[in-house]
Motif scaffolding. Sequence first.
Motif, PDB file in Angstrom:
ATOM      1  N   LYS A  99       0.825  -1.206   0.000  1.00 10.62           N
ATOM      2  CA  LYS A  99       0.000   0.000   0.000  1.00 10.62           C
ATOM      3  C   LYS A  99       0.862   1.259   0.000  1.00 10.62           C
ATOM      4  O   LYS A  99       0.643   2.177  -0.791  1.00 10.62           O
ATOM      5  CB  LYS A  99      -0.923   0.007   1.223  1.00 10.62           C
ATOM      6  N   THR A 100       1.857   1.312   0.860  1.00 14.86           N
ATOM      7  CA  THR A 100       2.750   2.472   0.910  1.00 14.86           C
ATOM      8  C   THR A 100       3.503   2.625  -0.402  1.00 14.86           C
ATOM      9  O   THR A 100       3.617   3.729  -0.942  1.00 14.86           O
ATOM     10  CB  THR A 100       3.752   2.329   2.079  1.00 14.86           C
ATOM     11  N   PHE A 101       3.996   1.535  -0.919  1.00 16.19           N
ATOM     12  CA  PHE A 101       4.751   1.567  -2.172  1.00 16.19           C
ATOM     13  C   PHE A 101       3.895   2.095  -3.322  1.00 16.19           C
ATOM     14  O   PHE A 101       4.331   2.957  -4.075  1.00 16.19           O
ATOM     15  CB  PHE A 101       5.287   0.171  -2.490  1.00 16.19           C
ATOM     16  N   ILE A 102       2.676   1.604  -3.438  1.00 12.66           N
ATOM     17  CA  ILE A 102       1.795   2.011  -4.538  1.00 12.66           C
ATOM     18  C   ILE A 102       1.279   3.439  -4.345  1.00 12.66           C
ATOM     19  O   ILE A 102       1.349   4.260  -5.259  1.00 12.66           O
ATOM     20  CB  ILE A 102       0.596   1.041  -4.680  1.00 12.66           C
ATOM     21  N   GLU A 103       0.755   3.751  -3.162  1.00  7.98           N
ATOM     22  CA  GLU A 103       0.081   5.029  -2.956  1.00  7.98           C
ATOM     23  C   GLU A 103       1.020   6.194  -2.655  1.00  7.98           C
ATOM     24  O   GLU A 103       0.745   7.322  -3.045  1.00  7.98           O
ATOM     25  CB  GLU A 103      -0.949   4.895  -1.844  1.00  7.98           C
ATOM     26  N   ASP A 104       2.106   5.943  -1.938  1.00 10.27           N
ATOM     27  CA  ASP A 104       2.962   7.042  -1.498  1.00 10.27           C
ATOM     28  C   ASP A 104       4.269   7.170  -2.270  1.00 10.27           C
ATOM     29  O   ASP A 104       4.936   8.200  -2.169  1.00 10.27           O
ATOM     30  CB  ASP A 104       3.295   6.895  -0.005  1.00 10.27           C
ATOM     31  N   MET A 105       4.646   6.135  -2.986  1.00  6.70           N
ATOM     32  CA  MET A 105       5.957   6.147  -3.632  1.00  6.70           C
ATOM     33  C   MET A 105       5.891   5.913  -5.137  1.00  6.70           C
ATOM     34  O   MET A 105       6.893   5.565  -5.756  1.00  6.70           O
ATOM     35  CB  MET A 105       6.849   5.084  -2.986  1.00  6.70           C
ATOM     36  N   ASN A 106       4.742   6.105  -5.750  1.00  6.37           N
ATOM     37  CA  ASN A 106       4.567   5.904  -7.189  1.00  6.37           C
ATOM     38  C   ASN A 106       4.999   4.510  -7.634  1.00  6.37           C
ATOM     39  O   ASN A 106       5.585   4.337  -8.700  1.00  6.37           O
ATOM     40  CB  ASN A 106       5.328   6.968  -7.986  1.00  6.37           C
ATOM     41  N   GLY A 107       4.706   3.526  -6.827  1.00  5.45           N
ATOM     42  CA  GLY A 107       5.099   2.157  -7.128  1.00  5.45           C
ATOM     43  C   GLY A 107       4.488   1.601  -8.396  1.00  5.45           C
ATOM     44  O   GLY A 107       5.103   0.785  -9.080  1.00  5.45           O
ATOM     45  N   LYS A 108       3.306   2.066  -8.728  1.00 10.79           N
ATOM     46  CA  LYS A 108       2.678   1.579  -9.961  1.00 10.79           C
ATOM     47  C   LYS A 108       3.510   1.989 -11.176  1.00 10.79           C
ATOM     48  O   LYS A 108       3.617   1.238 -12.138  1.00 10.79           O
ATOM     49  CB  LYS A 108       1.247   2.077 -10.074  1.00 10.79           C
ATOM     50  N   GLU A 109       4.119   3.145 -11.107  1.00  8.88           N
ATOM     51  CA  GLU A 109       4.998   3.609 -12.184  1.00  8.88           C
ATOM     52  C   GLU A 109       6.185   2.653 -12.346  1.00  8.88           C
ATOM     53  O   GLU A 109       6.558   2.285 -13.466  1.00  8.88           O
ATOM     54  CB  GLU A 109       5.490   5.011 -11.870  1.00  8.88           C
ATOM     55  N   VAL A 110       6.778   2.249 -11.231  1.00  6.19           N
ATOM     56  CA  VAL A 110       7.889   1.294 -11.272  1.00  6.19           C
ATOM     57  C   VAL A 110       7.420  -0.022 -11.868  1.00  6.19           C
ATOM     58  O   VAL A 110       8.094  -0.618 -12.712  1.00  6.19           O
ATOM     59  CB  VAL A 110       8.475   1.064  -9.860  1.00  6.19           C
ATOM     60  N   MET A 111       6.246  -0.466 -11.455  1.00 11.17           N
ATOM     61  CA  MET A 111       5.709  -1.722 -11.973  1.00 11.17           C
ATOM     62  C   MET A 111       5.434  -1.644 -13.465  1.00 11.17           C
ATOM     63  O   MET A 111       5.725  -2.585 -14.205  1.00 11.17           O
ATOM     64  CB  MET A 111       4.439  -2.103 -11.218  1.00 11.17           C
TER      65      MET A 111
END
Length: 76
Positions: A9-21
């Motif tokens: 959750k933190t990775f996706i919502e706070d750290m633009n993790g979806k962009e990395v994915m």
Amino acid sequence: MDYKTLSVKTFIEDMNGKEVMMKTVPSLTKYPLKLFYKKTVGDIVDLVRSKKLVPEDAIQAFIKDCLLYTSDAADD
């Protein structure tokens, strides 16, 4: 911060993790990511690796990018 203990959750919502994915393992973005919010990024990497959902080189690229993002977050 270590990507292995970072919550999805933190990775996706706070750290633009979806962009990395999208950049490294786009095939995983077809899954409803909110189902994984209670897990850690390390748990998901282990799951993806064990099920061979994406090639190992894509997993390594994802981990490399995660390390860049998490080290940036620790510096803020």
